[in-house]
Scaffold this motif. Structure first.
Motif, mmCIF file in Angstrom:
data_model
loop_
_atom_site.group_PDB
_atom_site.id
_atom_site.type_symbol
_atom_site.label_atom_id
_atom_site.label_comp_id
_atom_site.label_asym_id
_atom_site.label_seq_id
_atom_site.Cartn_x
_atom_site.Cartn_y
_atom_site.Cartn_z
ATOM 1 N N VAL A 150 -0.514 -32.535 21.487
ATOM 2 C CA VAL A 150 -1.229 -33.436 22.396
ATOM 3 C C VAL A 150 -2.677 -33.562 21.937
ATOM 4 O O VAL A 150 -3.349 -32.566 21.711
ATOM 5 C CB VAL A 150 -1.216 -32.900 23.856
ATOM 6 C CG1 VAL A 150 -2.068 -33.785 24.759
ATOM 7 C CG2 VAL A 150 0.193 -32.785 24.384
ATOM 8 N N ILE A 197 -5.808 -36.057 23.311
ATOM 9 C CA ILE A 197 -6.312 -37.123 24.174
ATOM 10 C C ILE A 197 -7.827 -37.110 24.027
ATOM 11 O O ILE A 197 -8.455 -36.080 24.229
ATOM 12 C CB ILE A 197 -5.909 -36.884 25.647
ATOM 13 C CG1 ILE A 197 -4.385 -36.787 25.771
ATOM 14 C CG2 ILE A 197 -6.470 -37.975 26.551
ATOM 15 C CD1 ILE A 197 -3.919 -36.243 27.102
ATOM 16 N N ASP A 198 -8.423 -38.262 23.646
ATOM 17 C CA ASP A 198 -9.871 -38.250 23.407
ATOM 18 C C ASP A 198 -10.532 -39.584 23.749
ATOM 19 O O ASP A 198 -11.069 -40.262 22.894
ATOM 20 C CB ASP A 198 -10.185 -37.828 21.973
ATOM 21 C CG ASP A 198 -9.483 -38.686 20.926
ATOM 22 O OD1 ASP A 198 -8.700 -39.586 21.294
ATOM 23 O OD2 ASP A 198 -9.738 -38.460 19.738
#
Length: 129
Positions: A34, A36-37
């Motif tokens: 994973v 997410i940014d």
């Protein structure tokens, strides 16, 4: 890995859009499988901007052409930011550090990129007082 390692702040800076100020922060959440940014942009007051700059936060780089990655760097398009009849494409330039680079684009180009699937930056429109 501790929870402190899971969510961190990446690129961060102050946007000065003709005297309208915003805090830009890349929120990075990473664990195996994973990543997410997103970029989050928060409206701030001029006084808040001054104090954050005095504290060491830099103004965002704003230019007319997309950044080119030097050897060892990576450039990633993040999102479109629109404010006060101006638009910017935001890129993240990274190697061992993150830097957000805003590229001036026309409102027409911004709308076209969004229609073609480009993400709009998350924006909080009112300052926290």
């Amino acid at each position: 890995m501790t929870t402190n390692d899971v969510v961190t702040i990446g690129s961060n800076c102050i946007i000065d859009n003709d005297g309208r100020f915003f805090l830009l922060a890349e929120i990075e959440a990473k664990v195996p499988g994973v990543e997410i940014d997103p970029i989050v942009i928060i409206r701030i007051t001029a006084d808040q901007a001054d104090k954050l700059i005095e504290g060491g936060l830099q103004l965002c780089t704003i230019q007319d052409e997309p950044p080119v990655a030097p050897p060892g760097f990576e450039v990633e398009f993040k999102c479109i930011f629109q404010d006060n009849c101006k638009a910017f494409s935001i890129f993240d330039v990274e190697n061992s550090t993150d830097e957000a680079v805003l590229v001036r684009i026309s409102l027409e180009e911004a709308c076209q990129q969004i229609a073609n699937g480009a993400r709009r930056c998350t924006k909080i429109r009112r300052p926290f007082l």
